[in-house]
Design a protein around this motif. Sequence first.
Motif, PDB file in Angstrom:
ATOM      1  N   GLY A  37       0.819  -1.216   0.000  1.00 10.71           N
ATOM      2  CA  GLY A  37       0.000   0.000   0.000  1.00 10.71           C
ATOM      3  C   GLY A  37       0.850   1.263   0.000  1.00 10.71           C
ATOM      4  N   VAL A  38       1.908   1.255   0.800  1.00  7.45           N
ATOM      5  CA  VAL A  38       2.798   2.426   0.833  1.00  7.45           C
ATOM      6  C   VAL A  38       3.486   2.588  -0.518  1.00  7.45           C
ATOM      7  CG1 VAL A  38       4.915   3.359   1.876  1.00  7.45           C
ATOM      8  CG2 VAL A  38       3.113   2.430   3.337  1.00  7.45           C
ATOM      9  N   ALA A  39       3.829   1.468  -1.156  1.00 12.00           N
ATOM     10  CA  ALA A  39       4.439   1.549  -2.496  1.00 12.00           C
ATOM     11  C   ALA A  39       3.462   2.159  -3.500  1.00 12.00           C
ATOM     12  CB  ALA A  39       4.893   0.160  -2.961  1.00 12.00           C
ATOM     13  N   VAL A  40       2.182   1.834  -3.376  1.00 12.85           N
ATOM     14  CA  VAL A  40       1.171   2.424  -4.267  1.00 12.85           C
ATOM     15  C   VAL A  40       1.076   3.930  -4.016  1.00 12.85           C
ATOM     16  CG1 VAL A  40      -1.308   2.526  -4.788  1.00 12.85           C
ATOM     17  CG2 VAL A  40      -0.179   0.302  -4.553  1.00 12.85           C
ATOM     18  N   ALA A  41       1.053   4.313  -2.741  1.00 13.44           N
ATOM     19  CA  ALA A  41       0.970   5.742  -2.394  1.00 13.44           C
ATOM     20  C   ALA A  41       2.178   6.495  -2.953  1.00 13.44           C
ATOM     21  CB  ALA A  41       0.888   5.898  -0.869  1.00 13.44           C
ATOM     22  N   GLU A  42       3.341   5.916  -2.778  1.00 11.80           N
ATOM     23  CA  GLU A  42       4.577   6.551  -3.239  1.00 11.80           C
ATOM     24  C   GLU A  42       4.603   6.669  -4.767  1.00 11.80           C
ATOM     25  OE1 GLU A  42       8.006   4.379  -1.899  1.00 11.80           O
ATOM     26  OE2 GLU A  42       9.350   6.099  -2.216  1.00 11.80           O
ATOM     27  N   ALA A  43       4.178   5.611  -5.438  1.00 11.42           N
ATOM     28  CA  ALA A  43       4.168   5.637  -6.910  1.00 11.42           C
ATOM     29  C   ALA A  43       3.155   6.660  -7.424  1.00 11.42           C
ATOM     30  CB  ALA A  43       3.853   4.243  -7.445  1.00 11.42           C
ATOM     31  N   ALA A  44       2.005   6.750  -6.753  1.00 14.27           N
ATOM     32  CA  ALA A  44       0.988   7.730  -7.182  1.00 14.27           C
ATOM     33  C   ALA A  44       1.527   9.152  -7.021  1.00 14.27           C
ATOM     34  CB  ALA A  44      -0.302   7.544  -6.373  1.00 14.27           C
ATOM     35  N   ARG A  45       2.207   9.367  -5.909  1.00 12.71           N
ATOM     36  CA  ARG A  45       2.842  10.674  -5.661  1.00 12.71           C
ATOM     37  C   ARG A  45       3.848  10.989  -6.774  1.00 12.71           C
ATOM     38  NH1 ARG A  45       2.907  14.814  -5.461  1.00 12.71           N
ATOM     39  NH2 ARG A  45       4.304  16.331  -4.519  1.00 12.71           N
ATOM     40  N   ALA A  46       4.673  10.016  -7.094  1.00 13.53           N
ATOM     41  CA  ALA A  46       5.714  10.209  -8.118  1.00 13.53           C
ATOM     42  C   ALA A  46       5.099  10.500  -9.487  1.00 13.53           C
ATOM     43  CB  ALA A  46       6.614   8.978  -8.196  1.00 13.53           C
ATOM     44  N   ARG A  47       3.874  10.012  -9.713  1.00 10.21           N
ATOM     45  CA  ARG A  47       3.200  10.253 -10.987  1.00 10.21           C
ATOM     46  C   ARG A  47       2.355  11.518 -10.942  1.00 10.21           C
ATOM     47  NH1 ARG A  47       2.212   4.059 -13.059  1.00 10.21           N
ATOM     48  NH2 ARG A  47       0.838   5.020 -14.571  1.00 10.21           N
ATOM     49  N   GLY A  48       2.517  12.308  -9.899  1.00 16.65           N
ATOM     50  CA  GLY A  48       1.926  13.649  -9.873  1.00 16.65           C
ATOM     51  C   GLY A  48       0.676  13.809  -9.038  1.00 16.65           C
ATOM     52  N   ALA A  49       0.163  12.713  -8.455  1.00 17.34           N
ATOM     53  CA  ALA A  49      -1.073  12.813  -7.670  1.00 17.34           C
ATOM     54  C   ALA A  49      -0.818  13.473  -6.324  1.00 17.34           C
ATOM     55  CB  ALA A  49      -1.662  11.425  -7.451  1.00 17.34           C
ATOM     56  N   SER A  50      -1.863  14.067  -5.774  1.00 19.78           N
ATOM     57  CA  SER A  50      -1.793  14.427  -4.361  1.00 19.78           C
ATOM     58  C   SER A  50      -2.409  13.253  -3.604  1.00 19.78           C
ATOM     59  CB  SER A  50      -2.495  15.750  -4.082  1.00 19.78           C
ATOM     60  OG  SER A  50      -3.861  15.561  -3.881  1.00 19.78           O
ATOM     61  N   VAL A  51      -1.660  12.761  -2.630  1.00 19.83           N
ATOM     62  CA  VAL A  51      -1.985  11.467  -2.031  1.00 19.83           C
ATOM     63  C   VAL A  51      -2.287  11.591  -0.544  1.00 19.83           C
ATOM     64  CG1 VAL A  51      -1.133   9.121  -1.593  1.00 19.83           C
ATOM     65  CG2 VAL A  51      -0.491  10.301  -3.709  1.00 19.83           C
ATOM     66  N   VAL A  52      -3.401  10.994  -0.156  1.00 22.65           N
ATOM     67  CA  VAL A  52      -3.714  10.836   1.265  1.00 22.65           C
ATOM     68  C   VAL A  52      -3.562   9.359   1.598  1.00 22.65           C
ATOM     69  CG1 VAL A  52      -5.484  11.033   3.056  1.00 22.65           C
ATOM     70  CG2 VAL A  52      -5.362  12.747   1.231  1.00 22.65           C
ATOM     71  N   LEU A  53      -2.721   9.064   2.566  1.00 20.49           N
ATOM     72  CA  LEU A  53      -2.531   7.680   3.003  1.00 20.49           C
ATOM     73  C   LEU A  53      -3.248   7.480   4.327  1.00 20.49           C
ATOM     74  CD1 LEU A  53      -0.987   4.935   2.544  1.00 20.49           C
ATOM     75  CD2 LEU A  53       0.772   5.868   4.059  1.00 20.49           C
ATOM     76  N   VAL A  54      -4.262   6.644   4.309  1.00 15.23           N
ATOM     77  CA  VAL A  54      -4.924   6.275   5.562  1.00 15.23           C
ATOM     78  C   VAL A  54      -4.166   5.064   6.084  1.00 15.23           C
ATOM     79  CG1 VAL A  54      -7.061   5.538   6.647  1.00 15.23           C
ATOM     80  CG2 VAL A  54      -7.120   7.227   4.793  1.00 15.23           C
ATOM     81  N   ALA A  55      -3.371   5.313   7.108  1.00 15.84           N
ATOM     82  CA  ALA A  55      -2.397   4.322   7.555  1.00 15.84           C
ATOM     83  C   ALA A  55      -2.876   3.610   8.805  1.00 15.84           C
ATOM     84  CB  ALA A  55      -1.051   5.004   7.824  1.00 15.84           C
ATOM     85  N   ALA A  56      -3.129   2.306   8.659  1.00 13.90           N
ATOM     86  CA  ALA A  56      -3.297   1.465   9.841  1.00 13.90           C
ATOM     87  C   ALA A  56      -1.869   1.153  10.318  1.00 13.90           C
ATOM     88  CB  ALA A  56      -4.108   0.238   9.488  1.00 13.90           C
ATOM     89  N   HIS A  57      -1.633  -0.027  10.835  1.00 12.80           N
ATOM     90  CA  HIS A  57      -0.295  -0.275  11.391  1.00 12.80           C
ATOM     91  C   HIS A  57       0.679  -0.672  10.301  1.00 12.80           C
ATOM     92  CE1 HIS A  57      -1.624   0.409  15.460  1.00 12.80           C
ATOM     93  NE2 HIS A  57      -2.775  -0.038  15.003  1.00 12.80           N
ATOM     94  N   LEU A  58       1.728   0.129  10.172  1.00 17.21           N
ATOM     95  CA  LEU A  58       2.724  -0.043   9.109  1.00 17.21           C
ATOM     96  C   LEU A  58       4.050  -0.472   9.710  1.00 17.21           C
ATOM     97  CD1 LEU A  58       2.196   3.325   7.143  1.00 17.21           C
ATOM     98  CD2 LEU A  58       1.108   1.106   6.690  1.00 17.21           C
ATOM     99  N   GLU A  59       4.764  -1.294   8.958  1.00 16.43           N
ATOM    100  CA  GLU A  59       6.128  -1.651   9.376  1.00 16.43           C
ATOM    101  C   GLU A  59       7.158  -0.922   8.538  1.00 16.43           C
ATOM    102  OE1 GLU A  59       6.484  -5.900   9.245  1.00 16.43           O
ATOM    103  OE2 GLU A  59       4.764  -6.129  10.591  1.00 16.43           O
ATOM    104  N   VAL A  60       6.704  -0.006   7.709  1.00 14.24           N
ATOM    105  CA  VAL A  60       7.621   0.745   6.854  1.00 14.24           C
ATOM    106  C   VAL A  60       7.344   2.237   7.022  1.00 14.24           C
ATOM    107  CG1 VAL A  60       7.987  -1.035   5.108  1.00 14.24           C
ATOM    108  CG2 VAL A  60       5.994   0.447   4.932  1.00 14.24           C
ATOM    109  N   PRO A  61       8.368   3.059   6.813  1.00 16.13           N
ATOM    110  CA  PRO A  61       8.156   4.497   6.927  1.00 16.13           C
ATOM    111  C   PRO A  61       7.355   5.026   5.740  1.00 16.13           C
ATOM    112  CG  PRO A  61      10.418   4.038   6.275  1.00 16.13           C
ATOM    113  CD  PRO A  61       9.766   2.710   6.504  1.00 16.13           C
ATOM    114  N   VAL A  62       6.688   6.153   5.945  1.00 17.39           N
ATOM    115  CA  VAL A  62       5.937   6.784   4.858  1.00 17.39           C
ATOM    116  C   VAL A  62       6.823   7.841   4.214  1.00 17.39           C
ATOM    117  CG1 VAL A  62       3.896   8.119   4.262  1.00 17.39           C
ATOM    118  CG2 VAL A  62       3.768   6.396   6.062  1.00 17.39           C
TER     119      VAL A  62
END
Length: 228
Positions: A37-62
């Motif tokens: 999910g974080v990879a999707v958020a990051e890729a969307a950001r890189a493709r120009g989107a403004s991204v809101v990540l609704v984060a439950a418990h993550l083991e990776v940094p945003v």
Amino acid sequence: RITQDLAGRRVVVSAGGTREPLDPVRFLGNRSSGRQGVAVAEAARARGASVVLVAAHLEVPVPAGIEVVQVSTALELQVAVTAAMSGADVVIMAAAVADYRPAEVRNEKIKKEEQGDTLSLELVRNPDILAGLAEARAPGLVLVGFAAETERDDARLLDLGRAKALRKGTDLLVLNRVGWNEGFATESNEVIVLDATGDKVVEASGSKSSVANGILDIVASLLVRDSR
Ligand code: C5P
């Protein structure tokens, strides 16, 4: 060189595993790391989107540049995603949402001295957030779900996926095999993307970032079609 095909688009992504409390120190959770999910958020950001990540418990940094709304339980995630959905062009539900939560949350620790040798938990169904979003969404909003399945057989996996795509009412359903050693908490992934009728559109595999971009390629094509 990254295409800016999501420029001006608002993309909401949910990621990570929800936790359903039992008492002040314990919860029921799952093994989702939030990586895909974080990879999707990051890729969307890189493709120009403004991204809101609704984060439950993550083991990776945003990564930077992504607005984060932190949640814990399925019901909190529902509130946050529903709020973020208004004005969004795309909602991608990559979070691993608990299907059940404890019927009762104790205010004090459950004590083994009082419980004895066995402990039964009563659980109640959580709402299906994704199916609810499908019903409530504005026309044109592209809705993407994930389905983590342990089914080994290819044909049966596709059948499960088709039924789920139809039941959930998503535009795209990302089918993901998970098991003790695959899917969750791994660096790479292998998915099958199904359309609204449950037909296979594409398979994507590799790093979670390349899988994310494979999914977003299809999302972008649906957006282009809608805006004409
Ligand atoms: O039914 P299943 O849990 O396999 O569906 C997975 C998809 O539905 C994921 O996109 C997940 O985020 C979402 N989901 C949900 N609410 C639930 C359970 C799953 O939105 N209670």
